[in-house]
Design an enzyme around this catalytic site. Structure first.
Site, PDB file in Angstrom:
ATOM      1  N   LYS A 170       0.738  -1.355  -0.176  1.00 39.44           N
ATOM      2  CA  LYS A 170       0.160  -0.007  -0.174  1.00 39.44           C
ATOM      3  C   LYS A 170       0.782   1.314  -0.045  1.00 39.44           C
ATOM      4  CE  LYS A 170      -1.705  -1.272   4.239  1.00 39.44           C
ATOM      5  NZ  LYS A 170      -0.766  -2.311   4.632  1.00 39.44           N
ATOM      6  N   HIS A 187       0.801  -3.409  15.352  1.00 37.32           N
ATOM      7  CA  HIS A 187       1.550  -2.210  14.194  1.00 37.32           C
ATOM      8  C   HIS A 187       1.492  -1.034  15.169  1.00 37.32           C
ATOM      9  CE1 HIS A 187       2.515   0.716  11.388  1.00 37.32           C
ATOM     10  NE2 HIS A 187       2.247  -0.097  10.542  1.00 37.32           N
ATOM     11  N   SER A 218       2.128   4.232  11.831  1.00 34.49           N
ATOM     12  CA  SER A 218       3.010   4.674  10.693  1.00 34.49           C
ATOM     13  C   SER A 218       3.881   5.890  11.233  1.00 34.49           C
ATOM     14  CB  SER A 218       2.195   4.625   9.399  1.00 34.49           C
ATOM     15  OG  SER A 218       3.438   4.747   8.458  1.00 34.49           O
ATOM     16  N   GLY A 259       5.965   0.918  10.618  1.00 30.69           N
ATOM     17  CA  GLY A 259       6.192   1.913  11.511  1.00 30.69           C
ATOM     18  C   GLY A 259       7.313   2.315  11.613  1.00 30.69           C
ATOM     19  N   GLU A 319       6.115  -5.708   8.674  1.00 25.97           N
ATOM     20  CA  GLU A 319       5.389  -5.314   7.367  1.00 25.97           C
ATOM     21  C   GLU A 319       5.847  -3.717   7.154  1.00 25.97           C
ATOM     22  OE1 GLU A 319       1.292  -5.332   8.578  1.00 25.97           O
ATOM     23  OE2 GLU A 319       1.376  -7.572   8.897  1.00 25.97           O
ATOM     24  N   PRO A 320       7.352  -3.666   6.911  1.00 26.00           N
ATOM     25  CA  PRO A 320       7.526  -2.159   6.635  1.00 26.00           C
ATOM     26  C   PRO A 320       7.407  -1.763   5.330  1.00 26.00           C
ATOM     27  CG  PRO A 320       9.469  -3.814   6.368  1.00 26.00           C
ATOM     28  CD  PRO A 320       8.181  -4.678   6.628  1.00 26.00           C
ATOM     29  N   GLY A 321       6.816  -0.530   5.312  1.00 26.68           N
ATOM     30  CA  GLY A 321       6.526   0.292   4.290  1.00 26.68           C
ATOM     31  C   GLY A 321       7.310   1.339   3.785  1.00 26.68           C
ATOM     32  N   ARG A 322       7.064   2.609   4.473  1.00 27.23           N
ATOM     33  CA  ARG A 322       8.076   3.698   4.605  1.00 27.23           C
ATOM     34  C   ARG A 322       9.301   3.394   4.478  1.00 27.23           C
ATOM     35  NH1 ARG A 322       5.405   8.357   6.153  1.00 27.23           N
ATOM     36  NH2 ARG A 322       3.804   7.301   7.488  1.00 27.23           N
ATOM     37  N   PHE A 360      -3.072  13.083   3.821  1.00 23.84           N
ATOM     38  CA  PHE A 360      -3.459  11.759   4.360  1.00 23.84           C
ATOM     39  C   PHE A 360      -2.255  11.099   5.346  1.00 23.84           C
ATOM     40  CE2 PHE A 360      -5.566  11.221  -0.056  1.00 23.84           C
ATOM     41  CZ  PHE A 360      -6.747  11.725   0.249  1.00 23.84           C
ATOM     42  N   ASP A 361      -1.198  11.596   5.154  1.00 22.27           N
ATOM     43  CA  ASP A 361       0.044  10.877   5.947  1.00 22.27           C
ATOM     44  C   ASP A 361       0.577  11.892   6.908  1.00 22.27           C
ATOM     45  OD1 ASP A 361       1.957   8.988   6.240  1.00 22.27           O
ATOM     46  OD2 ASP A 361       3.509   9.647   5.138  1.00 22.27           O
ATOM     47  N   ASP A 375      -8.893  24.368  -5.858  1.00 16.39           N
ATOM     48  CA  ASP A 375      -9.382  24.184  -4.228  1.00 16.39           C
ATOM     49  C   ASP A 375      -8.218  24.802  -3.488  1.00 16.39           C
ATOM     50  OD1 ASP A 375     -10.127  23.663  -1.863  1.00 16.39           O
ATOM     51  OD2 ASP A 375     -10.347  21.313  -2.162  1.00 16.39           O
TER      52      ASP A 375
HETATM   53  C1  LIG Z   1      -1.442  -3.328   8.477  1.00 16.12           C
HETATM   54  C2  LIG Z   1      -0.366  -2.545   7.962  1.00 16.12           C
HETATM   55  N1  LIG Z   1       1.048  -3.012   7.800  1.00 16.12           N
HETATM   56  C3  LIG Z   1       1.803  -2.153   7.496  1.00 16.12           C
HETATM   57  C4  LIG Z   1       1.958  -0.927   7.330  1.00 16.12           C
HETATM   58  C5  LIG Z   1       3.066   0.005   6.849  1.00 16.12           C
HETATM   59  O1  LIG Z   1       3.513   0.948   7.627  1.00 16.12           O
HETATM   60  P1  LIG Z   1       4.571   1.645   7.744  1.00 16.12           P
HETATM   61  O2  LIG Z   1       4.544   2.578   6.466  1.00 16.12           O
HETATM   62  O3  LIG Z   1       4.621   2.553   8.520  1.00 16.12           O
HETATM   63  O4  LIG Z   1       5.780   0.891   7.514  1.00 16.12           O
HETATM   64  C6  LIG Z   1       0.541  -0.301   7.541  1.00 16.12           C
HETATM   65  C7  LIG Z   1       0.375   1.125   7.191  1.00 16.12           C
HETATM   66  O5  LIG Z   1      -0.958   1.620   7.059  1.00 16.12           O
HETATM   67  C8  LIG Z   1      -0.607  -1.324   7.898  1.00 16.12           C
HETATM   68  O6  LIG Z   1      -1.739  -0.566   7.899  1.00 16.12           O
END
Ligand SMILES: Cc1ncc(COP(=O)(O)O)c(C=O)c1O
Length: 457
Positions: free
Chosen positions: A103, A232, A235, A275, A311-314, A360-361, A405
């Site tokens: 995501k 979690h 974030s 996070g 589950e790292p994203g950022r 959003f962030d 806007d």
């Molecule tokens: C279920 C879940 N996992 C992982 C993430 C990724 O988090 P981050 O980008 O802070 O690592 C999110 C972010 O919304 C999440 O909702």
């Protein structure tokens, strides 16, 4: 329809070299993108590659004669930065397998690179699952990490052999029993994420009490396959002691599941969520290591065969993307009072486009001057660092996106050394997370910015 052949199998060692060799080859052959591969390595090299890409892409554009949209905003993506994130992860948390949170940035080159480097995936919807599977990633490398799922998506995940998901409420257990009864279940618990940039526990996660006294007994009665615990800490987390508390609660749930509900054979996954950020990873990974050592010591984890995942994203993508935007208009307020901003800049990306992270962030990306009077400043970043608003000789602006806007404000107040005007370019570094994944086409401005790839690896 049969799934595509799994070219990224689960046994792909994630300790292999980050920018996987076959991926390097395929990058070189890619006809879709211009990708500059560097032979030297490291972060300083990254800056010169990004600089080169920014200059190449912008210097031929004459805004007084170009075709409509030629001066659109665009990204430079340094894939080497993603590799460095993964390297750092392996160095600090070698025992925790990352499942990249798709995501955060659904860019296919990022997903391919991570897949070929042995990273697994956190998907939260049918579309994310299909995207990752379509690249040939095997389903056992995906966790369907959304505790509140659409029924038809649960059936879809069963058809696609996704075998691990998160749950935080009783209704979801009934749904799984009906549509995917063999699926492995991670009970998602809430954390204290009150100081995080984006809080998630107000929406997801059950209490320890509910996990132990409601969900475990119900899952047991329904004959479901409880595999472990997920959490979690929010974030952009700031308080890493929350990790410690969550791991402690997770161990309590493991103990109850094993001793009271006979889940001794199956309880073997602890998912520590996301996070994480590169800038604070030293502290956050330290907290993870301490907590795991205390509550999941080696002997226990070996006996129980516990697998640690995250589950790292950022963390993976934030630093990898730089956004370049064109200054399309400027309005001066010659009667501005001392406390008012004397000039407004309008750029061709904003909060409805790739800078939606402002809304959003809860993240305000910092603008810098890229090009002023045909001179490029990317390598002189310090020249544009914030200067006291009252200092003489600085140019104070508010910065606005291109839509009609009034909400579309990118910066209420920014100081530049240069007296920026129409035709100049600005850039925003470190905007890979929660930006291009959530654009809109409001007002007819497409959020689909071109991406120029470089690779400092
Ligand atoms: C279920 C879940 N996992 C992982 C993430 C990724 O988090 P981050 O980008 O802070 O690592 C999110 C972010 O919304 C999440 O909702």
């Amino acid at each position: 329809m049969a799934p595509p052949p799994a070219i990224y199998q689960n046994d792909q060692s994630y300790s292999e070299s980050c920018l996987h060799e076959t991926y390097q080859e395929s990058l070189k052959k890619s006809s879709h993108y211009e990708i500059v591969l560097s032979t030297s390595s490291g972060a300083s090299d990254s800056r010169s590659l990004i600089n080169e890409a920014l200059i190449n892409r912008t210097s031929d554009i004459d805004h007084e004669s170009c075709d409509a949209g030629e001066e659109d905003s665009f990204f430079v993506c340094d894939l080497g930065e993603v590799s460095r994130s993964l390297d750092l992860w392996k160095q600090k948390l070698p025992q925790v397998q990352p499942f990249y949170a798709v995501k955060c940035n659904t860019n296919l080159e990022i997903i391919k690179l991570l897949a070929s480097s042995g990273c697994n995936f956190d998907c939260a919807s049918k579309s994310e699952i299909d995207t990752v599977l379509s690249l040939g990633v095997s389903p056992d490398r995906i966790v369907y990490a959304n505790p509140c799922k659409t029924n038809s998506f649960i059936r879809h995940s069963a058809n696609r052999q996704i075998s691990l998901t998160t749950v935080d409420n009783a209704q979801e257990l009934y749904k799984l029993q009906k549509f995917h009864p063999t699926c492995g279940i991670l009970i998602r618990i809430a954390t204290d994420d009150s100081t995080a940039q984006c809080q998630l526990s107000s929406k997801f996660g059950c209490s320890l009490d509910a996990a132990v006294n409601e969900l475990l007994p119900l899952a047991h009665d329904l004959g479901l396959n409880v595999r472990g615990v997920a959490f979690h800490v929010g974030s952009g987390a700031k308080d890493f002691t929350a990790i410690h508390r969550a791991v402690r609660e997770a161990r309590q749930i493991f103990d109850t599941a094993i001793s009271q509900y006979g889940y001794g054979e199956s309880m073997n996954v602890l998912d520590i969520g996301g996070g994480f950020e590169r800038s604070s990873f030293h502290e956050s990974s330290f907290e993870v290591n301490m907590a795991l050592r205390e509550y999941f010591p080696a002997e226990y984890s070996r006996k129980q065969k516990v697998r640690f995942i995250a589950e790292p994203g950022r963390f993976m993508v934030s630093k990898a993307f730089t956004l370049a935007t064109h200054v399309i208009a400027r309005r001066d307020n010659f009667k501005a009072e001392a406390d008012q901003v004397p000039a407004m800049l309008y750029i061709n990306d904003g909060v409805y486009g790739n800078l939606n992270c402002i809304l959003f962030d809860h993240y305000n990306p910092k603008p810098f001057v890229l090009c002023h009077n045909n001179k490029f400043f990317y390598l002189d970043q310090e020249n544009e660092i914030e200067i006291d608003a009252n200092a003489n000789g600085t140019h104070l602006f508010s910065i606005w996106g291109p839509t009609c806007d009034g909400l579309d404000c990118v910066s209420k107040q920014t100081n530049f050394v240069s007296d920026v005007h129409v035709g100049d370019w600005l850039y925003f570094p470190e905007v890979g997370a929660y930006t291009l994944a959530a654009t809109t086409s409001f007002n007819g401005f497409s959020g689909n910015a071109e991406i120029v790839y470089v690779c400092s690896e």
